[in-house]
Design a protein around this motif. Structure first.
Motif, PDB file in Angstrom:
ATOM      1  N   UNK A 156       8.120   5.841 -14.841  1.00 51.97           N
ATOM      2  CA  UNK A 156       7.575   4.570 -15.327  1.00 51.97           C
ATOM      3  C   UNK A 156       8.168   3.386 -14.588  1.00 51.97           C
ATOM      4  N   UNK A 157       7.460   2.255 -14.688  1.00 50.39           N
ATOM      5  CA  UNK A 157       7.929   1.005 -14.087  1.00 50.39           C
ATOM      6  C   UNK A 157       8.361   0.039 -15.179  1.00 50.39           C
ATOM      7  N   UNK A 158       9.400  -0.734 -14.878  1.00 54.75           N
ATOM      8  CA  UNK A 158       9.983  -1.654 -15.854  1.00 54.75           C
ATOM      9  C   UNK A 158       9.145  -2.921 -15.942  1.00 54.75           C
ATOM     10  N   UNK A 159       8.706  -3.279 -17.136  1.00 51.50           N
ATOM     11  CA  UNK A 159       8.051  -4.559 -17.395  1.00 51.50           C
ATOM     12  C   UNK A 159       9.047  -5.407 -18.176  1.00 51.50           C
ATOM     13  N   UNK A 160       9.814  -6.214 -17.438  1.00 56.27           N
ATOM     14  CA  UNK A 160      10.894  -6.972 -18.069  1.00 56.27           C
ATOM     15  C   UNK A 160      10.349  -7.990 -19.068  1.00 56.27           C
ATOM     16  N   UNK A 161       9.216  -8.611 -18.762  1.00 59.47           N
ATOM     17  CA  UNK A 161       8.662  -9.627 -19.665  1.00 59.47           C
ATOM     18  C   UNK A 161       8.243  -9.016 -20.994  1.00 59.47           C
ATOM     19  N   UNK A 162       7.582  -7.864 -20.924  1.00 59.85           N
ATOM     20  CA  UNK A 162       7.125  -7.217 -22.160  1.00 59.85           C
ATOM     21  C   UNK A 162       8.217  -6.393 -22.825  1.00 59.85           C
ATOM     22  N   UNK A 163       9.309  -6.128 -22.090  1.00 64.63           N
ATOM     23  CA  UNK A 163      10.405  -5.348 -22.656  1.00 64.63           C
ATOM     24  C   UNK A 163      10.070  -3.882 -22.842  1.00 64.63           C
ATOM     25  N   UNK A 164       9.238  -3.330 -21.921  1.00 62.45           N
ATOM     26  CA  UNK A 164       8.827  -1.935 -22.068  1.00 62.45           C
ATOM     27  C   UNK A 164       8.862  -1.251 -20.707  1.00 62.45           C
ATOM     28  N   UNK A 165       8.911   0.081 -20.760  1.00 60.18           N
ATOM     29  CA  UNK A 165       8.716   0.932 -19.588  1.00 60.18           C
ATOM     30  C   UNK A 165       7.271   1.422 -19.629  1.00 60.18           C
ATOM     31  N   UNK A 166       6.497   1.128 -18.583  1.00 56.28           N
ATOM     32  CA  UNK A 166       5.087   1.524 -18.536  1.00 56.28           C
ATOM     33  C   UNK A 166       4.957   2.819 -17.729  1.00 56.28           C
ATOM     34  N   UNK A 167       4.372   3.834 -18.347  1.00 56.11           N
ATOM     35  CA  UNK A 167       4.217   5.127 -17.668  1.00 56.11           C
ATOM     36  C   UNK A 167       3.280   4.974 -16.465  1.00 56.11           C
ATOM     37  N   UNK A 168       3.743   5.518 -15.302  1.00 58.22           N
ATOM     38  CA  UNK A 168       2.919   5.564 -14.098  1.00 58.22           C
ATOM     39  C   UNK A 168       2.561   6.996 -13.700  1.00 58.22           C
TER      40      UNK A 168
END
Length: 955
Positions: free
Chosen positions: A61-73
């Motif tokens: 996954x990639x880090x989405x710092x603004x949303x505070x989540x790890x997005x699965x890739x």
């Protein structure tokens, strides 16, 4: 080699053997070296972890710092029935501080770990007890995470964690390389757009100078914008005054929406038009850009969106100093009109205004001469601050020049002071600033003698400057009335092109050659070594524990260290030797006169010793060491890529032996090569035993006459029946397809079976082209054309025009002349040639221009994410536009959904291939499928009003 496990082995978690350790390292190296896009990189890493290391349910996954989540890739898509273990989003709140410090976070009892309550049923169902989160840094910041799961906490042994740190570093370097490639793409696009705008300006100047009437002026100018510039719409209108009402009437149009613009009349007082780009230009007297998506329900905006226009540029036409009309240009992208293009288009509008005034002055000779003088005075006022230098001569005297011309040639006089000067005297003055005055004098005399137009030729001036020169004779009523010279300073643009070249071949941090240039130099060295019977030494050097420097002292220190390391290595090498930076802290070496292995070892000792010497940095002293691997050519008679890979394997062996040392490549280091040789043997046996087979993947095309979609061809896909593994796709044995001994037999087999299928279809009344993938090795063999002729002769009922060969650009890269000859031979027989995987990073416009290919195939990597990735849309649109201009067909492969097809069709793609149309099938199933196939209704609605009818299909 020993098979001792790296981690403790249990019945549930058997540990990772040395073989799998090496295999994972080698596969990761190959994956990163292939420079895939991030999605393919993630999928490849996940596959390697699960295949070689035995990790369970790997997630990237990639880090989405603004949303505070790890997005699965990856995986994407999630395998059916496993959605519970692969969540789309994971909260970053569960990450510990050490993760953000770039350290691997191991959770030995994930079932009881806080924050994971929602996943506990999934852990139980899949038998997962432990996990490890591996941070991946990109430019010093944690950008992604590799999540590995296991049944036994002991699976995550220290040795495995060290391997994962290496993998994370390699993945981070690959992501950084992807960012740099994106920047390079943007630089190339900006340079191409500037050059295209200059071509439009040059063509418009000729139109404005030579048009015989207003209709010709407007129509030709519109066609220049659409045909030369590739813009979808251009129309021009003139203002008419009716009392207190102003009406804008269209006078010419090119591109989309012909039925609308041919009789267009706009009442500017109409509220539905008051915010349009035409009204804005007339009100302000200046160029304006409008975006249809911002126009809401306004009529002009709705109409523009119907024509799939994303931006509108309006330009004023001036008559005797007043606004007399507008030029409107429509573009398919919102960022089509940058500052540089706006200036050039404004110049174009000025040229057309002058051309319109000239035409309205009349044709009589004495009036034409008076109008020329008047136009020149206006011309001087308009172009006084323009960047193009203009000089008009008649009767061997200066009739007009602008201030830019005086500045470009460093003349002290004003334009008015130069009027009346003899052309001979002026040329003597300006020759002083040319880099080669005598050569330029001869060229000017040649141009005047020929009296033919000259378009945008480069001329060199002193102090490294470069100008573009154009020349055109002026004629009225077929009689000469002077000549026009135009000079444009492109020094800055040439510098930008040089910078693009530098970015393409040199590492920006160390100024050393990059991987691409190193491989080219290595390829040249191989040729010289064969001719002169000398030995080459190819090395890969990697700094030991360089990550420690970045972590402890920061990336600024790391960059400084890499620069010093590069200089130290270069100081040790002899003239003719090469050092390059492959990325991260890895360097490549080429010793061009390594008379013996002993010579290379002496060089190794010098390099390693100079790197051990303490390196001061600020108030600290850094101590470095490196591991170095070598292979020798021609003893290792591999190609450039493979030689580099062998040296890389030797380098990793040096690290395993304790670091700060060298190792020479041996076959025992390449476990992956053993697997490849095993697979090649299986392929050879399958070919011998008749266990090869073909599946056919249909290709459909839009019938521009009826608007319906029809099946026009099928691509032959090779499959192999393996007793142990079942039916295999080429992805599992692709190395064998280009093997020296197997490439030709496989190619001959596929050609014969594909043409046999085509003959069977013709027997049933189904006429379809058949596309065959040809390996580079087979394509470049002398016998290839003979193999083609033999296959066609064996099936005389199949016309050569029904055969298409699909090639990659590897052949054109290795031997451009030979590849061009083979392609020309095929085209002479009526065989279509398709360039496969176009746009993936290797394929380039140069191959399209140099090779007579009939079809481009947009790689499925762009199609896969085209609905969510704007950059993929831009790339696809660029490929389609280029293909239309070159009259080359385009096939989008990998179309998986109906929506993807709709978008590609709306971009102008008239041929599609993918699983949404059909799965690959046996040849016998094709006729029935063709008869029963029904295309999605949305595809007919998506087709543009005017679709390129000149684009051939693969028939």
């Amino acid at each position: 080699m020993s098979s001792t496990p790296i981690g403790p082995a249990t019945s549930e978690s058997p540990g990772v053997s040395v073989e799998h350790f090496y295999a994972a390292l080698a596969d990761i190296g190959d994956l990163v070296a292939a420079m895939p896009r991030p999605q393919a990189l993630y999928a490849g890493v996940m596959d390697i972890f699960e295949r070689h290391l035995g990790a369970m349910r790997v997630l990237v996954g990639e880090i989405d710092h603004e949303a505070g989540v790890l997005r699965r890739r990856a995986p994407d898509p999630v395998p059916e029935g496993q959605e519970d273990i692969y969540p789309e989003l994971v909260s970053l709140a569960i990450a510990r501080p050490r993760f953000w410090e770039g350290k691997i976070e191991v959770e030995p009892n994930i079932v009881e770990a806080p924050g994971r309550e929602a996943l506990r049923p999934a852990y139980a169902r899949h038998g997962i007890r432990a996990s490890a989160a591996v941070p991946v840094r990109c430019f010093g910041k944690v950008h992604a995470a590799l999540i590995l799961r296991a049944r036994d906490p002991a699976f995550f042994a220290p040795e495995l964690l060290q391997l994962l740190e290496r993998v994370a570093l390699s993945v981070g370097h690959a992501l950084e390389g992807d960012v740099q490639r994106t920047r390079l793409d943007r630089s190339l696009l900006a340079a191409e757009r500037s050059q295209l705008a200059l071509r439009i300006l040059s063509e418009t100047l000729k139109v404005a100078t030579h048009a015989g009437n207003e209709e010709e002026l407007f129509n030709q100018a519109c066609r220049v914008v659409v045909e030369t510039g590739g813009y979808p719409v251009c129309w021009m209108g003139l203002l008419e005054q009716g009392g207190s009402t102003q009406t804008l009437k269209a006078r010419a149009h090119a591109g989309r929406g012909a039925e609308t613009y041919q009789a267009l009349e706009i009442q500017l007082a109409d509220l539905d038009i008051s915010t349009s780009v035409s009204a804005a230009v007339i009100k302000s007297g200046e160029a304006r850009v409008k975006l249809p998506r911002e126009g809401g329900a306004q009529g002009w905006a709705v109409h523009a969106r119907q024509l799939e226009l994303r931006a509108l540029l309006g330009l004023p036409l001036r008559l005797r100093g007043q606004i007399g009309g507008v030029i409107v240009i429509g573009a398919s992208s919102e960022d089509a009109f940058s500052g540089a293009e706006l200036r050039i288009f404004d110049e174009m509008a000025q040229e057309l205004s002058l051309g319109l005034e000239r035409l309205r002055a009349g044709k009589a000779q004495f009036l034409a001469e008076q109008e020329l003088k008047l136009s020149l005075r206006r011309f001087q006022a308009i172009l006084a601050s323009r960047y193009a230098g203009i000089l008009v001569l008649d009767n061997e005297r200066v009739q007009f020049c602008n201030a830019t011309f005086c500045r470009l040639f460093e003349l002290a006089e004003t334009p008015d002071q130069l009027v009346g000067m003899s052309s001979t005297m002026l040329h003597e003055r300006i020759l002083e600033v040319f880099a080669n005055p005598d050569q330029e004098l001869e060229r000017i005399r040649s141009i005047l003698l020929d009296a033919a137009p000259v378009e945008l030729e480069e001329v060199a001036l002193d102090r490294g400057r470069t100008y573009l020169r154009s020349f055109a004779p002026i004629t009225f009523d077929d009689r000469p009335h002077g000549r026009v010279w135009q000079y444009i300073d492109i020094t800055e643009r040439k510098a930008q092109e040089a910078e693009v070249e530098r970015l393409a071949y040199y590492d920006p941090l160390t100024a050393l050659p990059n991987r691409r240039l190193f491989l080219e130099l290595l390829e040249q060295g191989r040729g010289q070594a064969r001719r002169h019977q000398v030995r080459l030494a190819v090395g890969v050097l990697d700094l030991d524990d360089f990550k420690h420097i970045n972590d402890q002292f920061g990336h600024a220190a790391g960059d400084e260290v890499l620069g010093r390391v590069a200089r130290r290595i270069a100081a040790v090498l002899r003239d003719g030797d090469v050092v390059a930076r492959l990325g991260g802290d890895k360097f490549a070496l080429l010793l061009t006169h390594a008379n013996s292995e002993h010579d290379a070892r002496l060089t190794s000792a010098s390099i390693l010793e100079t790197l051990r010497y303490p390196m001061p940095w600020e108030d600290k002293v850094l101590h470095l060491s490196a591991s170095l691997g070598w292979t020798f050519y021609p003893q290792d008679a591999a190609d450039a890529e493979t030689l580099l890979g062998h040296a890389d394997l030797a380098m990793y062996d040096a690290k395993d032996q304790g670091r700060d040392r060298e190792q020479v490549y041996s076959s025992a280091m390449a476990l992956v090569n053993i697997e490849q040789r095993s697979m090649k043997a299986r392929v050879a046996a399958a070919l011998e035993d008749g266990r090869m087979t073909l599946r056919f993947h249909p290709i459909v095309a839009l019938d521009t006459a009826s608007g319906d979609w029809r099946v026009v061809g099928a691509e032959a896909l090779l499959r192999m029946h393996d007793a142990a593994l079942g039916l295999l796709s080429p992805a599992l044995f692709h190395h064998a397809l280009d093997d020296a001994k197997l490439a030709r037999p496989i190619g001959r087999y596929v050609l014969d079976r594909a043409l046999r299928a085509s003959a069977a279809w013709l027997n049933k009344g189904v006429r379809l082209s058949v596309a065959v993938n040809i390996s580079t090795r087979h394509l470049m063999q002398q016998e290839f054309i003979a193999d083609i002729d033999e296959a066609l002769a064996a099936h005389p009922e199949v016309d050569a025009t029904l055969l298409c060969i699909e090639i990659t650009e590897t052949g054109p890269l290795v031997d451009p002349t030979g590849a061009r000859q083979v392609i020309d031979e095929c085209r002479a027989r009526g065989i279509n040639v398709s360039l496969d995987d176009f746009g993936t990073g290797n394929a380039s416009l140069s191959h399209v221009q140099q090779m007579d290919v009939g079809t481009l195939k947009i790689d499925q990597s762009f199609v896969r994410d085209i609905l969510v990735e704007p950059r993929n849309i831009a790339i696809a649109a660029g490929i389609l536009t280029t293909a239309r201009l070159l009259k080359i067909a385009v096939i989008a492969e990998g179309v998986e959904t109906e929506e993807q097809g709709v978008l590609l069709i709306s971009l102008g793609c008239g041929q599609l291939q993918g699983h949404v149309i059909a799965e690959p099938m046996l040849a016998t199933a094709i006729p029935a499928w063709v008869e029963n196939w029904v295309y999605p209704a949305s595809w007919r609605l998506a087709a543009p009003v005017v679709l390129e009818r000149r684009q051939p299909n693969i028939n």
